[in-house]
Design an enzyme around this catalytic site. Structure first.
Site, mmCIF file in Angstrom:
data_model
loop_
_atom_site.group_PDB
_atom_site.id
_atom_site.type_symbol
_atom_site.label_atom_id
_atom_site.label_comp_id
_atom_site.label_asym_id
_atom_site.label_seq_id
_atom_site.Cartn_x
_atom_site.Cartn_y
_atom_site.Cartn_z
ATOM 1 C CG HIS A 193 -10.656 57.717 -12.113
ATOM 2 N ND1 HIS A 193 -10.159 56.440 -12.238
ATOM 3 C CD2 HIS A 193 -10.956 58.113 -13.378
ATOM 4 C CE1 HIS A 193 -10.148 56.097 -13.509
ATOM 5 N NE2 HIS A 193 -10.621 57.097 -14.221
ATOM 6 C CD GLU A 194 -15.869 59.281 -9.373
ATOM 7 O OE1 GLU A 194 -16.587 60.183 -8.918
ATOM 8 O OE2 GLU A 194 -16.089 58.715 -10.457
ATOM 9 N N GLY A 195 -12.543 63.334 -8.501
ATOM 10 C CA GLY A 195 -12.064 64.512 -7.774
ATOM 11 C C GLY A 195 -10.559 64.468 -7.590
#
Length: 600
Positions: free
Chosen positions: A441-443
């Site tokens: 998630h998110e990078g």
């Protein structure tokens, strides 16, 4: 008796003894608050979590969202549970009174939502992403956009998403192909496809406000040509009521290994001529604006990972205390009764590792919340600037370390419980599956490591890096001469290793292939993260030692000694790993870099 979701004693320790949250009431913004109001908010969050989310936790996991070609269908109990969060004022408790918030400090908001996050997992993401979406529009949108879109999101009528990833680009945002064309009325027509959009479609709210990255026709190539747009699921009539459906279609749902209460969607924009879109801020500055939401989401991911690790630890701890099995090696009497498995040394090792990972990770996330609040409300400009610098630097570590070591803690919870750990009659296997999403998630971890070593360390003449080192060296100096001086010396040695390694690897960027130099960036992130967590544990140890000096009652004495033992575990078993990671980075180890694709 059911295991507690989180340790309330530990929450209180972190808030009031470690981070002194009560002192925030001296700030004008929080003058109406006290420790009593903080505790009341935390108690409300726990009550909502236990009443509305705990009873449906397993049902949410075993009943994935479905799509019938027209609508998304979710477990019916999810909607009233989310409405209970909004009605309790816990959707955005840090926001202004005028917008329906409680004006709580962000560190207290984190604690007030802790039980909700621990029990609801990613289901709470509908609300969390909406809050982050609204924060971005408040920061960079026009007054009209704030009034039109933020107000109903704060009221819980609309929900929000972030739509970045595309099928052909993935994390490579420079290659996104979604396009937007200017219209004569000031709006845009947007066309393209986005995937892995959390909360991208559902029937939980009147409307969904998508924040979409796209390239205006004629814009520069790469990230410099990206703009940000508000693209609602439904257009609004002039009086603000829901109008016709925008040209936004759900192409399908993804089926995840965990976090199943939160839809993951593929969205198609502009199949019928172009979705109506509204530019946020200026053209070609979209990625800068989106980082406002991305960074907030990254801290949310780290916090969720830490809390999932904490609740798994509590469950495994309760099980280990109650489960009789086997006898100590020194006991040769086969007729003696079995002992609780917590009496076995290896079980205690696994519980202690979970405690060190989970409590270290959550303390780091609370520190991040404290910095985010100081950035906005600290008394002096100097203090606000320092907080901003530290938080910006630490964000990749706050996102990554809990999301890597949270699943490791959940893995150990399964191991403690043996065969009972991997069956769904117990929730620890679900905790692991939910938490395993967070390193992505998110990078991804690799992306965060490149951000840390390639951007955050040298950025602004090493300002964030130097500020973080100064914070850690300050704690080392405080701990010298105390009962914890040996741990302070170990941390000081680790900091010296970090500084020397950083100097060597960055000097190599001027001489060697950048891809080679940064091929061990994950090892650098691991090293830096472990040192930061050791620092966090030294701070916890100092607070626990202060508690012991006050002659506490027996239960508190045991709590403080447990903190000190977890600190010792991290320093003895985890901190020494940094020297292995350091060697890989310093030597510019080429093993992975030189591996050829055809050799696999």
């Amino acid at each position: 008796m059911a295991a507690q979701v989180l340790s309330e004693r530990d929450l209180a320790f972190m808030l009031y003894e470690l981070f002194d949250a009560e002192s925030l009431t001296a700030r004008q913004r929080y003058a109406d608050h006290s420790r009593e109001t903080f505790d009341a908010a935390i108690a409300t969050g726990k009550a909502v979590a236990l009443k509305h989310f705990l009873p449906i936790r397993q049902k949410v996991d075993t009943n994935e969202p479905t799509f019938d070609g027209e609508k998304v269908h979710l477990l019916p109990e999810i909607k009233p549970a989310l409405e209970a969060v909004v009605e309790a004022g816990l959707a955005a408790p840090s926001t202004d009174y005028e917008t329906g918030g409680m004006q709580l400090p962000l560190i207290v908001t984190n604690a007030a939502q802790a039980h909700l996050s621990a029990v609801a997992s990613t289901t709470l993401g509908y609300i969390s992403l909406t809050h982050a979406n609204a924060n971005l529009i408040e920061a960079h949108g026009s007054d009209e956009q704030i009034d039109t879109w933020v107000r109903p999101m704060r009221e819980g009528r609309f929900m929000g998403t972030m739509a970045m990833t595309e099928p052909g680009a993935g994390s490579g945002l420079a290659d996104l192909t979604t396009t937007a064309a200017r219209e004569s009325d000031g709006s845009y027509r947007l066309s393209g496809n986005k995937i892995f959009i959390s909360g991208g479609d559902h029937e939980l709210s009147e409307n969904i406000v998508h924040l979409v990255l796209a390239r205006v026709k004629g814009a520069p190539k790469g990230v410099k040509g990206i703009s940000l747009f508000i693209v609602p699921k439904f257009l609004l009539n002039e009086d603000g009521t829901i109008g016709e459906r925008n040209d936004v279609a759900l192409a399908g749902l993804f089926h995840k290994m965990g976090g199943r209460g939160h839809t993951s969607t593929a969205l198609s924009f502009g199949e019928k001529g172009g979705a109506t879109a509204y530019l946020v801020g200026e053209e070609n500055k979209g990625l800068m604006y989106m980082f406002h939401m991305m960074n907030e989401a990254r801290i949310m991911v780290g916090t969720g990972a830490a809390l999932t690790a904490l609740t798994g630890y509590q469950y495994a701890l309760d099980y280990a205390r109650e489960r009789p099995q086997g006898r100590l090696l020194a006991n040769k009497d086969p007729e003696s009764p079995p002992i609780p498995i917590i009496e076995h040394a290896d079980v205690r090792r696994m519980l202690l590792a979970q405690k060190a990972y989970a409590e270290g990770a959550y303390a780091l996330c609370l520190y991040g919340s404290q910095l985010a609040d100081d950035e906005k409300t600290a008394e002096t400009k100097e203090a606000r600037t320092k907080a901003h610098t530290l938080l910006d630097f630490l964000t990749p570590i706050i996102k990554t370390w809990p999301s890597e070591y949270g699943p490791q803690a959940n893995n150990l919870a399964i191991q403690v419980m043996g065969g009972h750990g991997y069956i769904n009659e117990h929730p620890v296997e679900m905790f692991y599956r939910d938490n395993r999403l967070n390193p992505i998630h998110e990078g991804t971890t690799g992306i965060q490591s490149l951000d840390l070593l390639g951007r955050k360390v040298p950025m602004n003449n090493f300002a964030g890096y130097r500020a973080m080192l100064a914070e850690m060296h300050g704690t080392v100096e405080q701990a010298k001469g105390s009962e914890l001086s040996l741990f302070a010396e170990q941390l000081q040695a680790a900091l010296s290793e970090l500084q020397e390694t950083t100097n060597i690897v960055l000097a190599a960027t001027a001489e060697k292939d950048l891809d080679l130099v940064f091929s061990n960036s994950v090892s650098y992130l691991e090293m830096f993260g472990h040192i930061v967590i050791a620092w966090i544990w030294l701070r916890q140890g100092m607070a626990a030692d202060a508690g012991l000096q006050a002659n506490p009652h027996k239960q508190d004495e045991q709590f403080y000694r447990g903190k000190l033992q977890a600190m010792q575990y991290f320093f003895h078993s985890e901190l020494p790993k940094i020297y292995h990671w350091s060697k890989l980075v310093r030597d510019i180890d080429s093993t992975s870099f030189e591996m050829k694709p055809d050799w696999f």
